[in-house]
Design an enzyme around this catalytic site. Structure first.
Site, PDB file in Angstrom:
ATOM      1  CE  LYS A  26      13.131  42.519  45.941  1.00 30.40           C
ATOM      2  NZ  LYS A  26      13.631  43.301  47.077  1.00 30.40           N
ATOM      3  CD  GLN A  41      11.072  37.588  50.300  1.00 29.36           C
ATOM      4  OE1 GLN A  41      11.117  36.576  49.616  1.00 29.36           O
ATOM      5  NE2 GLN A  41       9.955  38.275  50.440  1.00 29.36           N
ATOM      6  CG  ASP A  57      12.409  46.415  51.772  1.00 34.05           C
ATOM      7  OD1 ASP A  57      11.486  45.888  51.130  1.00 34.05           O
ATOM      8  OD2 ASP A  57      12.526  46.311  53.004  1.00 34.05           O
ATOM      9  N   GLY A  59       7.049  43.521  49.582  1.00 36.23           N
ATOM     10  CA  GLY A  59       6.284  44.747  49.354  1.00 36.23           C
ATOM     11  C   GLY A  59       7.032  45.509  48.282  1.00 36.23           C
ATOM     12  CG  HIS A  60       8.153  43.940  45.125  1.00 32.22           C
ATOM     13  ND1 HIS A  60       8.370  42.902  44.258  1.00 32.22           N
ATOM     14  CD2 HIS A  60       8.869  43.652  46.237  1.00 32.22           C
ATOM     15  CE1 HIS A  60       9.176  42.016  44.837  1.00 32.22           C
ATOM     16  NE2 HIS A  60       9.474  42.452  46.039  1.00 32.22           N
TER      17      HIS A  60
HETATM   18  P1  GDP Z   1      11.458  46.349  46.748  1.00 30.32           P
HETATM   19  O1  GDP Z   1      10.869  45.515  47.842  1.00 30.32           O
HETATM   20  O2  GDP Z   1      12.846  45.935  46.399  1.00 30.32           O
HETATM   21  O3  GDP Z   1      10.565  46.452  45.551  1.00 30.32           O
HETATM   22  O4  GDP Z   1      11.596  47.825  47.343  1.00 30.32           O
HETATM   23  P2  GDP Z   1      10.481  48.628  48.193  1.00 30.32           P
HETATM   24  O5  GDP Z   1       9.388  49.036  47.305  1.00 30.32           O
HETATM   25  O6  GDP Z   1      10.113  47.851  49.422  1.00 30.32           O
HETATM   26  O7  GDP Z   1      11.337  49.843  48.711  1.00 30.32           O
HETATM   27  C1  GDP Z   1      11.992  50.697  47.825  1.00 30.32           C
HETATM   28  C2  GDP Z   1      11.501  52.124  48.083  1.00 30.32           C
HETATM   29  O8  GDP Z   1      12.352  53.033  47.443  1.00 30.32           O
HETATM   30  C3  GDP Z   1      10.123  52.386  47.512  1.00 30.32           C
HETATM   31  O9  GDP Z   1       9.497  53.351  48.311  1.00 30.32           O
HETATM   32  C4  GDP Z   1      10.424  52.956  46.123  1.00 30.32           C
HETATM   33  O10 GDP Z   1       9.391  53.806  45.636  1.00 30.32           O
HETATM   34  C5  GDP Z   1      11.663  53.750  46.416  1.00 30.32           C
HETATM   35  N1  GDP Z   1      12.634  53.877  45.334  1.00 30.32           N
HETATM   36  C6  GDP Z   1      12.995  52.985  44.367  1.00 30.32           C
HETATM   37  N2  GDP Z   1      14.023  53.472  43.628  1.00 30.32           N
HETATM   38  C7  GDP Z   1      14.308  54.691  44.136  1.00 30.32           C
HETATM   39  C8  GDP Z   1      15.291  55.671  43.817  1.00 30.32           C
HETATM   40  O11 GDP Z   1      16.134  55.527  42.940  1.00 30.32           O
HETATM   41  N3  GDP Z   1      15.269  56.821  44.582  1.00 30.32           N
HETATM   42  C9  GDP Z   1      14.373  57.024  45.596  1.00 30.32           C
HETATM   43  N4  GDP Z   1      14.441  58.153  46.278  1.00 30.32           N
HETATM   44  N5  GDP Z   1      13.452  56.110  45.908  1.00 30.32           N
HETATM   45  C10 GDP Z   1      13.424  54.954  45.200  1.00 30.32           C
HETATM   46  P1  IMO Z   2      10.904  42.606  49.509  1.00 26.24           P
HETATM   47  O1  IMO Z   2      10.553  41.663  48.397  1.00 26.24           O
HETATM   48  C1  IMO Z   2      12.738  43.164  53.412  1.00 26.24           C
HETATM   49  C2  IMO Z   2      12.451  39.828  56.250  1.00 26.24           C
HETATM   50  C3  IMO Z   2      11.600  40.069  57.479  1.00 26.24           C
HETATM   51  C4  IMO Z   2      12.349  39.214  58.480  1.00 26.24           C
HETATM   52  C5  IMO Z   2      12.770  38.006  57.648  1.00 26.24           C
HETATM   53  C6  IMO Z   2      11.838  36.808  57.756  1.00 26.24           C
HETATM   54  O2  IMO Z   2       9.933  43.711  49.702  1.00 26.24           O
HETATM   55  O3  IMO Z   2      12.320  43.058  49.413  1.00 26.24           O
HETATM   56  P2  IMO Z   2       9.419  36.300  56.752  1.00 26.24           P
HETATM   57  O4  IMO Z   2       8.105  37.011  56.952  1.00 26.24           O
HETATM   58  O5  IMO Z   2       9.865  36.236  55.333  1.00 26.24           O
HETATM   59  O6  IMO Z   2       9.469  34.966  57.424  1.00 26.24           O
HETATM   60  O7  IMO Z   2      10.486  37.226  57.544  1.00 26.24           O
HETATM   61  O8  IMO Z   2      12.793  38.459  56.301  1.00 26.24           O
HETATM   62  N1  IMO Z   2      11.769  40.072  54.947  1.00 26.24           N
HETATM   63  C7  IMO Z   2      11.974  41.152  54.198  1.00 26.24           C
HETATM   64  N2  IMO Z   2      12.735  42.249  54.407  1.00 26.24           N
HETATM   65  N3  IMO Z   2      12.075  43.025  52.255  1.00 26.24           N
HETATM   66  C8  IMO Z   2      11.331  41.927  52.014  1.00 26.24           C
HETATM   67  O9  IMO Z   2      10.752  41.686  50.822  1.00 26.24           O
HETATM   68  C9  IMO Z   2      11.227  40.939  53.014  1.00 26.24           C
HETATM   69  N4  IMO Z   2      10.576  39.755  53.123  1.00 26.24           N
HETATM   70  C10 IMO Z   2      10.925  39.235  54.305  1.00 26.24           C
HETATM   71  O10 IMO Z   2      11.586  41.420  57.848  1.00 26.24           O
HETATM   72  O11 IMO Z   2      13.521  39.870  58.881  1.00 26.24           O
HETATM   73 MG    MG Z   3       9.993  45.756  49.714  1.00 28.42          MG
END
Ligand code: GDP
Ligand code: IMO
Ligand code: MG
Length: 429
Positions: A16, A225, A13, A40-41
């Protein structure tokens, strides 16, 4: 040759999805190489927010080929759901935008049952998985009883493969988890139906990636991840079930190591973690709550509140080494506005000794005391900044501190979720 791996350096998170979406404007192909719908991207374009779990984050660009490669464990139901959702919002209008490797493993209903059943039995020592069946699917791959995407297009073969797996699975489901057994006919019909709906996407992808790289196309590998969730190098056992490090971009998509040119790690300006497991710089207090609400730190897959804490350079440097990072995309700098001083962990103390390494044992990780460096914060909002020089001095200093402590250039600074809220300091291609 122009290849770039984008991956997470912390516990996932990091942002990416945003970075991959942004850089896809310069790419020809985007490849997901590991993980599954546990990811979850989040993409935010012109005020519209889209969350993808399996479809690569390059999907908003009509002319780009997105590949779900062999290293992914893919849930057909999730792909179809995402495809419908994207179409209904005017995206992903051509089937040719998505290819799925015929070698990608398929998430089956028993994988999810076993994932959830195990977590329930583990009680307070659960991993906190996303419940998407990820671990059990990778287990079956290694046990050679997995179902692959190509199998969905071969009715007789699919029935044989599912029948072989189901025997053992139903034993577990009934005897260990006290649930009704799955019916072979039902599972086969459901998955043949998925196959029919996905047939235009399922194909051989390894040779396509090879020919794209050979012909000089820009290929972007999208990690899921984060490095601390890597099955070998993460905070085991509180990890996911795949290798998430850059090396797996090769195994997970079928390219040789010499084809990987650049590796950028996405670093969030603070740290978050969902699920259980050690987190030395966690702020279980009001400041942690402030980061959670300002950064909107809730899981994009499960909606769970993310645990929040200070930036930890012991973690980031672990990732620098394991991934051979050539650049850092530093995200969510804007969330730190108004917090001063800002703390950055630079080492740990374990049993009176100072270390800059992550202990291999999770109990040791639970005992480390982080040592911090304090830097001055800034009060100006950053979200309108469009160049490095637009950033207030203390924010620029923060970026330079990260560069100094990691020995890695910060090639991109993100100051908001929107595509335009990005400062690209050094284009990858
Ligand atoms: P990922 O799994 O690495 O793709 O990240 P997620 O989407 O799960 O979580 C990142 C969150 O931060 C999302 O809600 C994005 O919209 C948000 N985000 C990404 N870059 C920035 C940033 O520079 N500033 C802020 N405020 N939010 C960001
Ligand atoms: P993105 O790509 C954050 C965590 C779960 C749990 C552990 C194992 O959005 O960054 P799993 O379902 O993979 O067997 O769970 O890994 N986890 C993540 N945490 N971002 C993710 O993906 C994750 N994918 C798995 O919360 O701790
Ligand atoms: Mg994510």
């Amino acid at each position: 040759m122009s290849t770039l791996v984008i991956l997470g350096t912390q516990w996932g998170d990091e942002g990416k999805g945003k970075i991959v979406d942004l850089l896809t404007s310069r790419a020809d192909v985007v490849v997901r190489f590991q993980g599954g719908a546990n990811a979850g991207h989040t993409l935010k374009v012109a005020g519209e927010q889209i969350i993808v779990h399996l479809i690569p984050s390059g999907i908003l660009y009509p002319g780009i080929t997105n590949i779900i490669a062999n290293g992914v464990v893919m849930d057909p139901a999730v792909i179809l759901e995402e495809k419908n959702e994207l179409r209904s919002r005017g995206h992903f209008l051509q089937d040719s935008q998505l290819l799925i490797s015929e070698k990608a493993q398929v998430i089956m209903p028993y994988h999810k049952l076993i994932d959830l059943g195990r977590e329930e039995l583990l009680g307070s020592s659960k991993i906190g998985t996303t419940g998407r069946g990820i671990g059990p699917a990778y287990e079956d791959k290694a046990a050679r009883i997995g179902i692959r995407a190509g199998d969905l297009l071969r009715p007789d073969w699919l029935r044989k493969r599912i029948a072989a797996a189901l025997d053992e699975k139903n034993f577990l489901i009934e005897k260990r988890f006290n649930k009704p057994p799955l019916k072979l006919d039902q599972v086969v019909d459901e998955y043949l139906n998925f196959g029919a709906q996905l047939s235009s996407h399922i194909t051989e992808t390894t040779s396509l990636i090879y020919s794209k790289i050979s012909s000089g196309s820009n290929v972007l590998f999208e990690g899921a991840q984060g490095t601390l969730l890597d099955i070998d190098h993460g905070t085991y056992p509180f990890v996911t079930s795949s290798n998430v490090v850059a090396g797996n971009a090769c195994c997970g998509s079928g390219v040789g190591p010499s084809s990987i040119e650049k590796v950028w790690g996405v670093v969030k300006a603070y740290t978050t973690r969902v699920g259980q497991g050690g987190f030395p710089t966690e702020l279980d207090n009001e400041l942690g709550e402030e980061l959670r609400s300002k950064g909107y730190e809730y899981g994009a897959t499960t909606g769970r509140p993310r645990r929040c804490g200070w930036l930890d350079m012991v973690v980031v440097n672990h990732s620098v080494r394991l991934n051979g990072l050539t650049g850092i995309a530093l995200t969510k700098m804007d969330v730190l506005t108004g917090i001063s001083p800002i703390r950055i962990a630079t080492s740990y103390e374990l049993d009176g000794k100072i270390t800059d390494r992550i202990p291999s044992n999770i109990e040791d990780l639970g005992r480390v005391i982080p040592h911090y460096r304090e830097v001055k914060g800034w009060s100006e909002p950053l979200d309108e900044c469009r160049s490095f020089d637009d950033l207030p001095k203390n924010a620029r200093d923060f970026v330079e501190t990260v560069e100094h402590l990691s020995g890695t250039p910060v090639t991109l600074v993100s100051i908001g979720p929107g595509r335009e809220q990005s400062i690209l300091r050094k284009p990858p291609f």
